[in-house]
Design a protein around this motif. Structure first.
Motif, PDB file in Angstrom:
ATOM      1  N   GLU A 234      86.694 -15.515  64.859  1.00 27.74           N
ATOM      2  CA  GLU A 234      85.775 -16.640  65.100  1.00 27.74           C
ATOM      3  C   GLU A 234      86.477 -17.972  65.341  1.00 27.74           C
ATOM      4  O   GLU A 234      85.842 -19.025  65.348  1.00 27.74           O
ATOM      5  CB  GLU A 234      84.817 -16.777  63.913  1.00 27.74           C
TER       6      GLU A 234
ATOM      7  N   LEU B 293      83.442 -14.424  74.627  1.00 29.25           N
ATOM      8  CA  LEU B 293      82.910 -14.823  73.318  1.00 29.25           C
ATOM      9  C   LEU B 293      81.391 -14.762  73.315  1.00 29.25           C
ATOM     10  O   LEU B 293      80.763 -14.324  72.349  1.00 29.25           O
ATOM     11  CB  LEU B 293      83.386 -16.252  72.968  1.00 29.25           C
TER      12      LEU B 293
ATOM     13  N   LEU C 286      79.827 -14.358  69.609  1.00 25.86           N
ATOM     14  CA  LEU C 286      80.622 -15.171  68.677  1.00 25.86           C
ATOM     15  C   LEU C 286      80.382 -16.662  68.914  1.00 25.86           C
ATOM     16  O   LEU C 286      80.165 -17.086  70.056  1.00 25.86           O
ATOM     17  CB  LEU C 286      82.113 -14.846  68.834  1.00 25.86           C
TER      18      LEU C 286
ATOM     19  N   SER D  45      82.431 -19.160  68.609  1.00 25.63           N
ATOM     20  CA  SER D  45      83.645 -19.942  68.876  1.00 25.63           C
ATOM     21  C   SER D  45      83.539 -20.746  70.169  1.00 25.63           C
ATOM     22  O   SER D  45      82.842 -20.345  71.103  1.00 25.63           O
ATOM     23  CB  SER D  45      84.841 -19.006  68.999  1.00 25.63           C
TER      24      SER D  45
END
Ligand SMILES: Cc1ncc(C[n+]2csc(CCOP(=O)(O)OP(=O)(O)O)c2C)c(N)n1
Ligand SMILES: [Mg+2]
Length: 277
Positions: free
Chosen positions: A67, A140, A145, A147
């Motif tokens: 992450e 991502l 995710l 991030s």
């Protein structure tokens, strides 16, 4: 998704002090190696301090944490800047910095992700970083995710055609987890960008490609932090921060001088520079 690692300090005085430390390490390692890129490392020190010591979620003790926010140094010649920040953040021992550019050192003139903890991507051939950052940002999103991806570009680097293919792609895929930052110092290897191949109007170009565009003073910590905050809030499009900077910033006799693009300080210059910082 809730983020697990909190970002760093928002204390501007502390961040400015980190930027100063970064500049000192850059100058010391370049003097020791006797070669490398001084001007474009110093110009983005404030931006990098804001990223690594405030904004980015990252874990120096776990560089492959899924992450983490990602950073791509598209202007790979500013490797001393990245190495200084990574060492000060705790990715590797600070004493390694003095091995810059030695044949047996992991700290080569351009960064290698295979050799240096914390380096996400090997860079140095200008124009490629934003395409790689796009791939990361898209991946991502596909993985769900939270991030973010940050990509630092040079203004001379914007002359590369691939940058504009990447700019078009990022807005097409609505990569709002991507933030590009242009170190707009007005200079490249041979002189003024506007004389070599004019890249202005930079902000209008990015707007034309569908980006959220923020124009700031890249040495004012409060402006850097609020632009990074705004970038995070912008939805449905990528953000570019066009940061007006001074090449060689922090050392009066390097500032605004194209000669110090790729020239390391001498021992005398280092002594004078450290007094100024
Ligand atoms: C594809 C490619 N062409 C040429 C170079 C050589 N080169 C290294 S730095 C540089 C100038 C870059 O200027 P800019 O992007 O403005 O960087 P900064 O001013 O931040 O140092 C050039 C031409 C390179 N690294 N990659
Ligand atoms: Mg430049």
């Amino acid at each position: 998704m809730k983020r697990k690692t909190v970002p760093g300090t928002r204390d501007k005085a502390r961040l400015c002090s980190h930027a100063r430390e970064v500049r000192i390490e850059i100058l010391k390692m370049l003097t020791e190696s006797g070669s490398g890129h001084t001007g474009g490392s110093l110009s983005a020190a404030d931006i990098m301090a804001a990223l690594y010591f405030c904004k980015m979620r990252h874990r120096p003790d776990d560089p492959s944490w899924a992450e983490r926010d990602r950073f791509v140094l598209s202007k790979g010649h500013a490797a001393p800047l990245l190495y200084a920040v990574l060492a000060l953040a705790g990715y590797f021992d600070q004493t390694l910095l003095k091995t810059l550019r030695r044949i047996d050192s992991p700290l080569q003139g351009h960064p290698s992700s295979k050799m240096v903890r914390g380096v996400e991507v090997s860079t140095g051939s200008l124009g490629q970083g934003l395409s790689i950052a796009n791939g990361m940002a898209l991946g991502l999103k596909m993985d769900g995710l939270p991030s973010r991806v940050y990509c630092l570009l040079g203004d001379g680097e914007l002359q590369e055609g691939q940058i504009w293919e990447a700019a078009m792609t990022a807005s097409h895929y609505k990569l709002d987890n991507l933030c590009a930052i242009v170190d707009n110092n007005g200079l490249q290897i041979d002189g003024n960008c506007c004389d070599v191949m004019n890249v202005e109007p930079i902000t209008d170009k990015w707007k034309g490609f569908g980006w959220n565009v923020l124009d700031i003073d890249g040495h004012r910590m409060e402006q850097i932090l609020s632009a990074l905050d705004e970038a995070e809030k912008a939805k449905g499009k990528p953000t570019v921060i066009v940061a007006r900077t001074v090449k060689g910033k922090g050392v009066s006799f390097f500032e605004g001088k194209a000669e110090y693009h790729g020239l390391a300080p001498t021992k005398d210059e280092l002594e004078k520079a450290l007094k100024e910082l």
